[in-house]
Design a protein around this motif. Structure first.
Motif, mmCIF file in Angstrom:
data_model
loop_
_atom_site.group_PDB
_atom_site.id
_atom_site.type_symbol
_atom_site.label_atom_id
_atom_site.label_comp_id
_atom_site.label_asym_id
_atom_site.label_seq_id
_atom_site.Cartn_x
_atom_site.Cartn_y
_atom_site.Cartn_z
ATOM 1 N N ARG A 112 0.839 -1.203 0.000
ATOM 2 C CA ARG A 112 0.000 0.000 0.000
ATOM 3 C C ARG A 112 0.874 1.254 0.000
ATOM 4 O O ARG A 112 0.611 2.211 -0.719
ATOM 5 N N ARG A 113 1.944 1.248 0.772
ATOM 6 C CA ARG A 113 2.828 2.416 0.798
ATOM 7 C C ARG A 113 3.521 2.600 -0.549
ATOM 8 O O ARG A 113 3.756 3.726 -0.977
ATOM 9 N N ALA A 114 3.838 1.500 -1.209
ATOM 10 C CA ALA A 114 4.430 1.600 -2.546
ATOM 11 C C ALA A 114 3.469 2.332 -3.475
ATOM 12 O O ALA A 114 3.885 3.221 -4.236
ATOM 13 N N GLU A 115 2.187 1.982 -3.392
ATOM 14 C CA GLU A 115 1.176 2.649 -4.235
ATOM 15 C C GLU A 115 1.038 4.127 -3.878
ATOM 16 O O GLU A 115 0.986 4.975 -4.757
ATOM 17 N N GLU A 116 0.986 4.413 -2.568
ATOM 18 C CA GLU A 116 0.796 5.796 -2.129
ATOM 19 C C GLU A 116 2.010 6.665 -2.448
ATOM 20 O O GLU A 116 1.863 7.814 -2.862
ATOM 21 N N TRP A 117 3.195 6.151 -2.234
ATOM 22 C CA TRP A 117 4.408 6.957 -2.354
ATOM 23 C C TRP A 117 5.020 6.924 -3.751
ATOM 24 O O TRP A 117 5.709 7.849 -4.147
ATOM 25 N N HIS A 118 4.804 5.816 -4.485
ATOM 26 C CA HIS A 118 5.473 5.665 -5.781
ATOM 27 C C HIS A 118 4.497 5.403 -6.932
ATOM 28 O O HIS A 118 4.923 5.185 -8.062
ATOM 29 N N GLY A 119 3.201 5.360 -6.632
ATOM 30 C CA GLY A 119 2.200 5.271 -7.679
ATOM 31 C C GLY A 119 1.890 3.894 -8.215
ATOM 32 O O GLY A 119 1.119 3.769 -9.162
ATOM 33 N N ASP A 120 2.473 2.842 -7.649
ATOM 34 C CA ASP A 120 2.179 1.493 -8.137
ATOM 35 C C ASP A 120 2.522 0.475 -7.060
ATOM 36 O O ASP A 120 3.236 0.784 -6.103
ATOM 37 N N ARG A 121 2.002 -0.726 -7.250
ATOM 38 C CA ARG A 121 2.272 -1.813 -6.311
ATOM 39 C C ARG A 121 3.756 -2.160 -6.356
ATOM 40 O O ARG A 121 4.436 -1.912 -7.356
ATOM 41 N N ILE A 122 4.248 -2.760 -5.302
ATOM 42 C CA ILE A 122 5.682 -3.028 -5.179
ATOM 43 C C ILE A 122 6.208 -3.890 -6.327
ATOM 44 O O ILE A 122 7.312 -3.685 -6.803
ATOM 45 N N VAL A 123 5.412 -4.830 -6.805
ATOM 46 C CA VAL A 123 5.872 -5.710 -7.883
ATOM 47 C C VAL A 123 6.044 -4.965 -9.198
ATOM 48 O O VAL A 123 6.790 -5.415 -10.067
#
Length: 157
Positions: free
Chosen positions: A72-83
């Motif tokens: 979720r933080r990957a989506e919030e901070w970087h715009g996409d899921r970690i994968v």
């Protein structure tokens, strides 16, 4: 906020819980960052390791939840899921949450939980295996056939 990031460290409501397939994908994405470049076959290796870890329901639930919060933080901070993030962005994400310097703690801050449930799980899997053991000079780690003898004899070079 013990990790000094300024982010709320209390989000543990379980809404970020990942499915088993999503969990494997997220762990593979992180393994590609924390494992040495010499390691190959990461997806199969991590999948096999997690199969055994998911048998313990309480532990499995924590793995799913912490990895889900990280996703979720990957989506919030970087715009996409970690994968879907580049390796550079995944590395940056782990640093931004503080996982690279945090002590491991199963009930600690978010950074401490990422360190305990994600980073340390992956490192345990690797360095307790013959492949990972060779990378650190242990020809056959304890728990594998011949592991204790190899450990007590020391590395052969």
């Amino acid at each position: 906020d013990r990790d000094g990031s300024g982010h709320d460290e209390t989000d543990r409501d379980g809404s970020d819980r990942l499915s088993d397939a999503e969990l494997v994908d997220a762990f593979v994405a992180v393994a590609e960052i924390v494992y040495p470049s010499e390691v190959s076959g990461i997806e199969e290796f991590v999948g096999s390791f997690l199969d055994g870890r998911l048998d313990r329901e309480d532990h499995a639930e924590s793995l799913r939840t912490v990895a889900g919060e990280l996703d979720r933080r990957a989506e919030e901070w970087h715009g996409d899921r970690i994968v879907a993030l580049s390796t550079a962005d995944r590395d940056r994400l782990l640093r931004e949450v503080g996982a690279h310097t945090a002590e491991e703690a199963p009930d600690g801050t978010f950074a401490e939980r990422v360190r305990y449930y994600v980073v340390n799980e992956l490192l345990l899997a690797l360095y307790a295996s013959p492949t990972g053991g060779k990378l650190v000079g242990i020809e056959n780690p304890q728990g594998h056939p011949g592991g204790h003898d190899t450990y007590t004899r020391g590395p052969t070079r």
